[in-house]
Design an enzyme around this catalytic site. Structure first.
Site, PDB file in Angstrom:
ATOM      1  CG  ASP A 199     -13.026  41.075   3.490  1.00 47.22           C
ATOM      2  OD1 ASP A 199     -13.520  40.176   2.790  1.00 47.22           O
ATOM      3  OD2 ASP A 199     -11.918  40.979   4.044  1.00 47.22           O
ATOM      4  CG  HIS A 269     -11.234  38.908   0.669  1.00 44.96           C
ATOM      5  ND1 HIS A 269     -11.899  38.376   1.745  1.00 44.96           N
ATOM      6  CD2 HIS A 269     -10.187  38.081   0.432  1.00 44.96           C
ATOM      7  CE1 HIS A 269     -11.286  37.275   2.150  1.00 44.96           C
ATOM      8  NE2 HIS A 269     -10.243  37.068   1.370  1.00 44.96           N
ATOM      9  CD  GLU A 333      -8.781  33.675   2.927  1.00 45.81           C
ATOM     10  OE1 GLU A 333      -8.714  32.791   3.790  1.00 45.81           O
ATOM     11  OE2 GLU A 333      -9.438  34.729   3.087  1.00 45.81           O
TER      12      GLU A 333
END
Length: 776
Positions: A199, A269, A333
């Site tokens: 991440d 990420h 995301e």
């Protein structure tokens, strides 16, 4: 003297018989998760003792390992180890294959006077029969013999994918903790461990072709405190797993019938990777491993062929380490800001002939190109991808599996498109959310609310799906994100006992599920948690309040309960309850302002005091109806929530707050008779980080007939900047006016229709969450 000696002998005999009786403990098949069918049989009990032998089929190493596991598990309870053999004698626990069932994890457990038999459709089925047997024992029964009632248990799991997700990117976890967690998954009949390895905040897996991923990407300089990026602890944090460690971990999990599903989250990420290899970014850097939470705008430059080669190289090594059928590639995301500005990405869009349309932007279709390319690469290596539900945007290949986290709508849509789905909705199974409304006395969490009961209530198969689509829902998974969980004890506190509720969601068929029954069976699981030293949450040992407003008789009913038969004591005057306070025997009927405080008192444990304030006013428990529709996510909440006399805790999804998005809150309250009023209050939740703002304006109208209303006060609030630095708050808006007489009151809270420039979602409508309306 003779009489004295005779009395002594009799006493010794009684003591001996008593001690023998005490050293035989009863097994109970009321375990978690509950087997599908438990059929008591006639006959005498089977007695397990140190002489009992566990028998396994010769020349089957997996079954021999099952036998060894059973011996280890039983010893945890009785403190002695049984012998194993491939030859049957007498007083045996026999493990064998050959059960005819299409489900390879099915088993049958049979208990007779002479032996216990666990027969499975495969070695995995036998393993789950072993889990049921081990949990049937008392958790702690040192040196005891165990008596098993005759029974036939027929059991198999409802879903083939029963998962738990651990994020080690935000806070690194040791291999020992990961193994301990895998052991717990086996105990709870779960069979997939989703390993979130990368991440923005850290890269945790060794990739030999790219050593800087762990030399640089595995470490950050500092970590933000409680969500405020400007508040840093100044403490370096990091760590990673070598490939050798991960291969050994795979073997450890495989023995326990747990499949490790690795995740390399892409193309967003990826800031930790960019810190190590900035050439794969749109700007070329420099980049730093992130010390804050949230989502970085810096993502991979997918217009570069070198970036695609980098991803394929990484996935090649990941696939070589992990034999799992599934490889998770994230897809969630991913901000598109850098792609919109990047000449290379825009050139790739032009090269591919990508066009925006009413459904998606060109950049969203560019992400679809990346995901499809990685899917085809992984498929060519004989594996299948899993992605978060965002991978639906722009289309995906037919073999892709969708993990639905933003509620269940994404999973429903995926199933309608004939994709297999794993349900992991944040509304039910995000274990980083608070598990109690009493957040002030809890360790800090990211927010939200998912109690044990809410986890248990999850039904993974959406009711709107036709039966011919039900098979596409292959299971459910809980996710533990670790932004605010830096230690093993903090992680365990959030996992247990919610993992037990998840296990029954995944294993037990709906017709066999019952929450009250589950709670009773959890007593033994708590004993196991104590024995294993888990730092589990004890909310189920506290007092449970079921609070029910009754409009008809204008009372609030409190139903109190706790695990087991522990006595509950309460007070109504705000004083601390003790065993000298009033003993709870029947539901409380509250019809005036007070503070209810409760406590459960056990010989070895006194629960936390649980309290609830109720404030009566002219609106309390009066008929109410909404004039404007509530958002679908909160349509299940009854209007009475706004006039029940209680202000909710600052967590938007507890059921204490009613949410609107893009529309105003408007409700009409019937005071039932003409009354004089001069003030209306509205309680609002403020949490800009979750797009929740206060009211932009408030209006009060009155009517004598409920049809014709006139405005008596309207107030506009223009200062939305006052919420800029607010993390979370409860705000009460008050409108005072000259005294008027009325029966009906219409209250409007106008929502913010366009979030300000300082917010990350500028221009979009904000949520408005209302918890209580008071009229005085």
């Amino acid at each position: 003297m003779k009489n004295f000696r005779l009395v002594g002998i009799i006493a010794l005999v009684i003591m001996f018989l008593s001690s023998c009786k005490q050293c035989v403990k009863e097994a109970s098949y009321q375990v978690v998760p509950l087997p599908q069918e438990i059929l008591p049989q006639d006959g005498a009990n089977f007695i397990m003792s140190p002489k009992t032998v566990v028998v396994f089929p010769a020349d089957n190493e997996k079954m021999k390992r099952n036998a060894e596991f059973l011996v280890e598990y039983l010893a945890q309870s009785v403190d002695y180890k049984l012998k194993i053999s491939d030859v049957e004698t007498s007083n045996n626990i026999v493990l064998k294959l050959g059960l005819e069932n299409e489900n390879p994890e099915a088993y049958q457990l049979t208990v007779t006077l002479d032996q216990i038999t666990i027969q499975g459709a495969s070695e995995a089925g036998v393993f789950y029969g072993i889990q049921t047997l081990r949990k049937s024992l008392p958790a702690v029964a040192p040196k005891a013999k165990i008596s098993f009632n005759p029974v036939i248990i027929n059991d198999l799991p409802r879903f083939k994918y029963r998962g738990f997700h651990l994020d080690v990117a935000r806070h690194f976890a040791s291999i020992d903790f990961v193994k301990r967690t895998i052991d717990a998954l086996a105990l709870h009949n779960l069979n997939h461990f989703h390993f979130h390895l990368t991440d923005d905040q850290g890269w945790r897996i060794e990739i030999k072709k790219y050593p800087k991923l762990t030399e640089i990407g595995a470490y950050r300089e500092s970590t933000c405190i409680k969500g405020k990026s400007e508040d840093q602890d100044g403490i370096p944090h990091g760590g990673f797993y070598t490939q050798e460690e991960l291969r050994e971990l795979v073997n450890y999990a495989t023995e326990r019938n747990v499949i490790i599903v690795p995740e390399i989250d892409l193309p967003g990420h990826m800031l930790a990777a960019l810190a190590a290899y900035p050439e794969y970014g749109c700007t070329g850097g420099p980049y730093k491993v992130w010390g804050q939470w949230g989502v970085s705008d810096e993502v991979l430059c997918v217009g570069k062929e070198s970036t695609m080669n980098f991803l394929e190289d990484v996935l090649t090594e990941v696939i070589d380490i992990f034999p799992s059928q599934y490889i998770h590639i994230g897809g969630d995301e991913c901000p598109k800001k850098s792609w919109k500005k990047c000449e290379t990405c825009q050139a790739k869009i032009k090269e591919l002939g990508i066009k925006s349309d009413k459904k998606h932007t060109a950049e969203e279709y560019l992400q679809s190109y990346v995901m499809t390319r990685m899917e085809n690469f992984i498929k060519a290596k004989g594996r299948r991808i899993i992605g978060w539900d965002e991978i639906l945007e722009g289309g995906l290949g037919p073999d892709a599996i969708v993990m639905s986290w933003r509620g269940m709508n994404g999973g429903t849509e995926a199933a309608l498109q004939d994709h297999e789905v794993i349900m992991t909705p944040n509304t039910h199974v995000y274990f980083d959310y608070y598990q109690t409304r009493d957040t002030e006395n809890e360790q800090f969490a990211i927010g939200g609310f998912n109690s044990v009961e809410r986890v248990y209530s999850l039904e993974p198969v959406p009711s709107i799906l036709e039966k011919d689509k039900h098979h596409l829902i292959i299971g459910a998974q809980a996710n533990l994100w670790c932004e605010y969980l830096p230690s093993d004890s903090a992680r365990e506190y959030m996992i247990y006992p919610r993992l037990a509720a998840l296990s029954e969601v995944d294993w037990t068929y709906p017709e066999n599920k019952n929450y009250n029954c589950f709670i009773k069976r959890m007593g033994k699981m708590f004993d196991i948690y104590e024995r294993e030293g888990f730092n589990y949450a004890k909310h189920l040992l506290e007092v449970s309040m079921i609070i029910s407003p009754n409009i008809e008789n204008e009372t609030v009913e409190f139903n109190l309960s706790t695990l087991g038969d522990a006595p509950i004591y309460y007070t109504l005057d705000g004083s601390e309850p003790t065993e000298n306070s009033t003993l709870y025997t029947e539901p409380l009927q509250i019809n005036s302002t007070c503070e209810v405080k409760t406590v459960a008192i056990r010989p070895d444990f006194t629960s936390k005091v649980k309290s609830q304030e109720i404030s009566f006013n002219k609106a309390t428990l009066k008929p109410i109806k909404f004039s404007k529709p509530v958002h679908n996510n909160y349509a299940y909440i009854k209007p009475e929530t706004l006039i029940d006399g209680m202000v909710g805790d600052p967590i938007f999804n507890t059921g204490a707050w009613i949410g609107y998005l893009g529309t105003d809150m408007q409700a009409v309250i019937d005071l039932k008779e003409m009354q004089k009023i001069s003030s209306v209050e509205m309680t609002l939740l403020i949490e800009p980080g979750n797009y929740i703002f206060g009211a932009e304006a408030m209006k009060v109208e009155i009517s004598e007939d409920g049809e014709n209303f006139k405005t008596i006060k309207y107030e506009k609030y223009s200062d939305v900047d006052k919420w800029k630095d607010v993390a979370k708050d409860i705000e009460t808006v008050v409108l005072n006016f000259d005294e008027v007489e009325t029966r009906y009151v219409r209250v409007t809270g106008e929502s913010v229709k366009c979030m300000p420039k300082w917010h990350g979602a500028t221009g979009e409508p904000a949520w408005i969450f209302v918890g209580e309306i008071s009229i005085k």
